[in-house]
Structures are given as C-alpha cells and as structure tokens.
Motif scaffolding. Structure first.
Motif, short mmCIF file in Angstrom:
data_model
loop_
_atom_site.label_atom_id
_atom_site.label_comp_id
_atom_site.label_asym_id
_atom_site.label_seq_id
_atom_site.Cartn_x
_atom_site.Cartn_y
_atom_site.Cartn_z
N ASP A 1 -9.31 -2.68 9.49
CA ASP A 1 -9.94 -4.21 8.64
C ASP A 1 -8.42 -4.32 7.57
OD1 ASP A 1 -12.00 -2.55 6.05
OD2 ASP A 1 -10.28 -2.31 6.14
N ILE A 2 -8.45 -5.03 6.65
CA ILE A 2 -7.20 -5.83 6.22
C ILE A 2 -7.53 -4.72 4.99
CG2 ILE A 2 -8.47 -7.82 4.51
CD1 ILE A 2 -5.68 -8.50 7.42
N GLN A 3 -7.82 -4.84 4.56
CA GLN A 3 -8.00 -4.01 3.06
C GLN A 3 -6.94 -2.44 3.61
OE1 GLN A 3 -7.80 -4.90 -0.21
NE2 GLN A 3 -10.14 -5.28 0.05
N GLN A 4 -7.45 -1.92 4.98
CA GLN A 4 -6.53 -1.03 4.97
C GLN A 4 -5.07 -1.71 4.95
OE1 GLN A 4 -9.65 0.00 8.83
NE2 GLN A 4 -8.97 2.84 7.01
N VAL A 5 -5.14 -2.56 5.51
CA VAL A 5 -3.46 -3.05 5.72
C VAL A 5 -2.39 -3.65 4.57
CG1 VAL A 5 -2.59 -5.14 7.14
CG2 VAL A 5 -4.05 -4.09 8.00
N ARG A 6 -3.67 -4.11 3.52
CA ARG A 6 -2.95 -4.17 2.35
C ARG A 6 -2.81 -2.97 1.72
NH1 ARG A 6 -6.67 -8.00 -1.28
NH2 ARG A 6 -8.10 -8.86 0.89
N LYS A 7 -3.42 -1.35 1.87
CA LYS A 7 -3.11 -0.40 0.81
C LYS A 7 -1.44 0.27 1.60
CE LYS A 7 -7.53 0.96 -0.40
NZ LYS A 7 -9.02 1.64 -0.05
N ASN A 8 -1.37 -0.26 3.27
CA ASN A 8 -0.34 0.34 4.10
C ASN A 8 0.39 0.04 3.47
OD1 ASN A 8 1.20 1.57 5.60
ND2 ASN A 8 -0.36 1.16 7.38
N ILE A 9 0.27 -1.17 2.75
CA ILE A 9 1.35 -2.13 2.28
C ILE A 9 2.24 -1.49 0.87
CG2 ILE A 9 2.35 -4.23 0.95
CD1 ILE A 9 1.44 -5.80 3.10
N CYS A 10 0.89 -1.23 0.19
CA CYS A 10 1.19 -0.43 -1.00
C CYS A 10 0.89 0.67 -0.84
CB CYS A 10 -0.40 -0.83 -1.66
SG CYS A 10 -1.02 -2.11 -2.32
N GLY A 11 1.26 1.84 -0.24
CA GLY A 11 1.96 3.06 0.22
C GLY A 11 3.51 2.92 0.18
N ARG A 12 3.46 1.99 0.50
CA ARG A 12 5.45 1.91 0.28
C ARG A 12 5.67 1.68 -0.46
NH1 ARG A 12 5.67 0.49 7.04
NH2 ARG A 12 3.86 1.26 7.95
N VAL A 13 5.63 0.46 -0.90
CA VAL A 13 5.58 0.41 -2.58
C VAL A 13 5.88 1.38 -2.99
CG1 VAL A 13 5.21 -1.23 -4.29
CG2 VAL A 13 4.74 -1.95 -1.91
N GLU A 14 4.91 2.39 -3.13
CA GLU A 14 4.60 3.41 -3.91
C GLU A 14 5.73 4.91 -3.72
OE1 GLU A 14 0.92 4.67 -3.71
OE2 GLU A 14 0.23 2.61 -4.88
N HIS A 15 6.07 4.73 -2.38
CA HIS A 15 6.76 5.86 -1.80
C HIS A 15 8.43 4.52 -1.28
CE1 HIS A 15 2.92 6.98 -0.50
NE2 HIS A 15 3.25 7.96 -1.30
N HIS A 16 8.82 4.77 -2.30
CA HIS A 16 9.90 4.39 -2.56
C HIS A 16 10.86 5.00 -1.01
CE1 HIS A 16 10.04 1.21 -5.06
NE2 HIS A 16 9.18 1.75 -5.85
N SER A 17 11.04 6.30 -1.19
CA SER A 17 11.70 7.80 -0.11
C SER A 17 11.81 6.31 1.36
CB SER A 17 11.54 8.18 -0.50
OG SER A 17 9.92 8.78 0.14
N ASN A 18 10.28 6.35 1.50
CA ASN A 18 9.89 5.30 3.05
C ASN A 18 10.85 4.61 3.45
OD1 ASN A 18 9.17 4.85 5.51
ND2 ASN A 18 7.03 4.79 4.94
#
Lengths: 71, 71
Positions: free
Chosen positions: A50-67
């Motif tokens: 769902d869209i909430q998980q997609v938003r979390k995916n975006i946030c995860g990428r922000v938190e993990h700058h190494s990615n």
C-alpha cells in the motif's frame, strides 16, 4: 528514487497498482526518461504494497544515505 | 501530500524551484486537480529548500500519523 516518487504520486491519485506504462507517463511529464529495467524491478517489489509502505520506502532511503542506488 | 510528491518528482527531474504551474501539470498527468490555495502555501514553505529537505518533509508526515493535513 524518481520511479518511486512517480509510483507514490500514482498511488495518491488512486491507482493502487500502477503499471510500468503509468510510471513512464508520469516521468515523461516532467521530462525524465524511465529506466525500464529498474522500473520493472521496482514494480515487482512494490506489487501488492500500500501507499504507506511506499512512503516508508522513500523514507528509508533518506535515512540510509549510504544507499546510493537510485531507483 | 500529493502536491509534495509532485514537488519531489520535479526536483528529481532537476527543477530546483518548481512553480505552481509545474506542479499542476504533473498532478494533471495523473488525473489529480491541484488545490491552488494549498499549493501556493506549499511552494512558499519549500522555496529555497533542497530536495533532501522535501523528502524529509514527506517522511515527517509518515512518522506523525496524527497529522491529517493532506497537502
């Protein structure tokens, strides 16, 4: 990231399972050419989420700058 | 949220200061009609901010579920 942002936008527009074509159209509207290989991979990863998980995916990428993988 | 997603997408496309018109066009490409009042407010809030901050803004909204304001 750009594919993910387009996916998010389509989800917000009520399209619960955007196709590769849908995402290509959105990206094309802002002058971005989609990367078909990454796009297919992203769609298979996000299928059924769902869209909430997609938003979390975006946030995860922000938190993990190494990615540095830019999807 | 939808305006913010469109703003993020434009930023990813290299448009560092998207206009209200730019955002309306992106939203229109996915069948969403922009809310002019909220859009103007969002643009004034985000003016001069970089794309990383816009992403964080999206993430803040995910983390704070109590914020039901849908921009």
């Amino acid at each position: 990231m750009k594919h993910l942002a387009a996916y998010l936008l389509l989800g917000l527009a009520g399209n619960t399972s955007p196709s590769a074509e849908n995402i290509k159209e959105v990206l094309s509207s802002v002058g971005i050419e989609a990367d078909t290989e990454r796009l297919e991979k992203l769609i298979s990863e996000l299928e059924g989420k769902d869209i909430q998980q997609v938003r979390k995916n975006i946030c995860g990428r922000v938190e993990h700058h190494s990615n540095s993988h830019d999807s």
